[in-house]
Design a protein around this motif. Structure first.
Motif, PDB file in Angstrom:
ATOM      1  N   ALA A  65      -8.062  15.365  16.824  1.00  6.59           N
ATOM      2  CA  ALA A  65      -8.433  14.379  17.834  1.00  6.59           C
ATOM      3  C   ALA A  65      -9.809  13.801  17.515  1.00  6.59           C
ATOM      4  O   ALA A  65     -10.726  14.531  17.118  1.00  6.59           O
ATOM      5  CB  ALA A  65      -8.434  15.016  19.216  1.00  6.59           C
ATOM      6  N   GLY A  66      -9.922  12.491  17.672  1.00  5.33           N
ATOM      7  CA  GLY A  66     -11.146  11.791  17.331  1.00  5.33           C
ATOM      8  C   GLY A  66     -11.170  11.264  15.914  1.00  5.33           C
ATOM      9  O   GLY A  66     -12.058  10.475  15.568  1.00  5.33           O
ATOM     10  N   GLY A  67     -10.221  11.681  15.112  1.00 12.57           N
ATOM     11  CA  GLY A  67     -10.165  11.256  13.721  1.00 12.57           C
ATOM     12  C   GLY A  67      -9.489   9.910  13.549  1.00 12.57           C
ATOM     13  O   GLY A  67      -9.140   9.233  14.528  1.00 12.57           O
ATOM     14  N   SER A  68      -9.307   9.539  12.284  1.00 14.64           N
ATOM     15  CA  SER A  68      -8.749   8.230  11.943  1.00 14.64           C
ATOM     16  C   SER A  68      -7.661   8.367  10.888  1.00 14.64           C
ATOM     17  O   SER A  68      -7.677   9.301  10.077  1.00 14.64           O
ATOM     18  CB  SER A  68      -9.846   7.307  11.400  1.00 14.64           C
ATOM     19  N   LEU A  69      -6.755   7.425  10.917  1.00 14.13           N
ATOM     20  CA  LEU A  69      -5.735   7.268   9.884  1.00 14.13           C
ATOM     21  C   LEU A  69      -5.488   5.784   9.688  1.00 14.13           C
ATOM     22  O   LEU A  69      -5.654   4.995  10.629  1.00 14.13           O
ATOM     23  CB  LEU A  69      -4.415   7.935  10.279  1.00 14.13           C
ATOM     24  N   ARG A  70      -5.071   5.419   8.481  1.00 13.00           N
ATOM     25  CA  ARG A  70      -4.630   4.051   8.246  1.00 13.00           C
ATOM     26  C   ARG A  70      -3.208   4.076   7.728  1.00 13.00           C
ATOM     27  O   ARG A  70      -2.933   4.658   6.667  1.00 13.00           O
ATOM     28  CB  ARG A  70      -5.531   3.321   7.245  1.00 13.00           C
ATOM     29  N   LEU A  71      -2.336   3.449   8.476  1.00  6.29           N
ATOM     30  CA  LEU A  71      -0.942   3.326   8.063  1.00  6.29           C
ATOM     31  C   LEU A  71      -0.762   2.029   7.288  1.00  6.29           C
ATOM     32  O   LEU A  71      -1.404   1.016   7.586  1.00  6.29           O
ATOM     33  CB  LEU A  71      -0.019   3.320   9.276  1.00  6.29           C
ATOM     34  N   SER A  72       0.119   2.090   6.306  1.00  4.63           N
ATOM     35  CA  SER A  72       0.481   0.908   5.527  1.00  4.63           C
ATOM     36  C   SER A  72       1.983   0.703   5.617  1.00  4.63           C
ATOM     37  O   SER A  72       2.746   1.661   5.739  1.00  4.63           O
ATOM     38  CB  SER A  72       0.073   1.069   4.066  1.00  4.63           C
ATOM     39  N   CYS A  73       2.383  -0.532   5.531  1.00  6.36           N
ATOM     40  CA  CYS A  73       3.804  -0.882   5.506  1.00  6.36           C
ATOM     41  C   CYS A  73       3.996  -1.910   4.406  1.00  6.36           C
ATOM     42  O   CYS A  73       3.530  -3.049   4.529  1.00  6.36           O
ATOM     43  CB  CYS A  73       4.236  -1.435   6.849  1.00  6.36           C
ATOM     44  N   ALA A  74       4.650  -1.488   3.338  1.00  7.49           N
ATOM     45  CA  ALA A  74       4.886  -2.364   2.200  1.00  7.49           C
ATOM     46  C   ALA A  74       6.260  -2.999   2.314  1.00  7.49           C
ATOM     47  O   ALA A  74       7.257  -2.303   2.557  1.00  7.49           O
ATOM     48  CB  ALA A  74       4.776  -1.575   0.905  1.00  7.49           C
ATOM     49  N   ALA A  75       6.314  -4.298   2.129  1.00  6.28           N
ATOM     50  CA  ALA A  75       7.566  -5.040   2.252  1.00  6.28           C
ATOM     51  C   ALA A  75       8.038  -5.521   0.899  1.00  6.28           C
ATOM     52  O   ALA A  75       7.240  -5.982   0.069  1.00  6.28           O
ATOM     53  CB  ALA A  75       7.381  -6.222   3.187  1.00  6.28           C
ATOM     54  N   SER A  76       9.321  -5.417   0.681  1.00  2.00           N
ATOM     55  CA  SER A  76       9.931  -6.006  -0.508  1.00  2.00           C
ATOM     56  C   SER A  76      10.889  -7.093  -0.052  1.00  2.00           C
ATOM     57  O   SER A  76      11.382  -7.070   1.070  1.00  2.00           O
ATOM     58  CB  SER A  76      10.683  -4.950  -1.309  1.00  2.00           C
TER      59      SER A  76
END
Length: 124
Positions: A14-25
């Motif tokens: 809790a309090g942390g960070s994440l970065r999600l990515s979504c790659a499209a083809s």
């Protein structure tokens, strides 16, 4: 046909960070509005954020506003979700989705393409 592949999920305190990515083809990614949704066990899939085709307009649910940021890079066929100040209630499978003709960016059934999802778990 468009394929979407999410990545970047994981376990964070809790309090942390994440970065999600979504790659499209596939073709014409730059013409689609894109959205992020999430689904926790036993709950319905809920809207998180959306972005128009050129990134000019962004929408957020009240529960993530001010903590999450959606962005896109059409040159890389990728949409991102930067998640800061994460809370245990953010724990869910996160999905990206594409909408070819914008009708309702907050409703899952209005999206044409979906990724397989990536798990985000926030520990307290």
């Amino acid at each position: 046909q468009v394929q979407l592949v999410e990545s970047g999920g994981g376990l964070v305190q809790a309090g942390g960070s994440l970065r999600l990515s979504c790659a499209a083809s596939g073709r014409a990614f730059g013409n689609y509005a894109m959205g992020w949704f999430r689904q926790a066990p036993g709950k319905e899939r809920e809207f998180v954020a959306a972005i128009t085709w050129n990134g000019g307009i962004k929408y957020y649910s009240d529960s993530v506003k001010g903590r999450f940021t959606i962005s896109r890079d059409n040159a890389k066929n990728t949409v991102y979700l930067q998640m800061n100040s994460l809370k245990p209630e953010d724990t869910a499978v996160y999905y990206c989705a594409g909408q070819t003709v914008v009708t309702d960016l907050g409703t899952p059934s209005k999206y044409d393409y979906w990724g397989q999802g990536t798990q985000v778990t926030v520990s307290s």
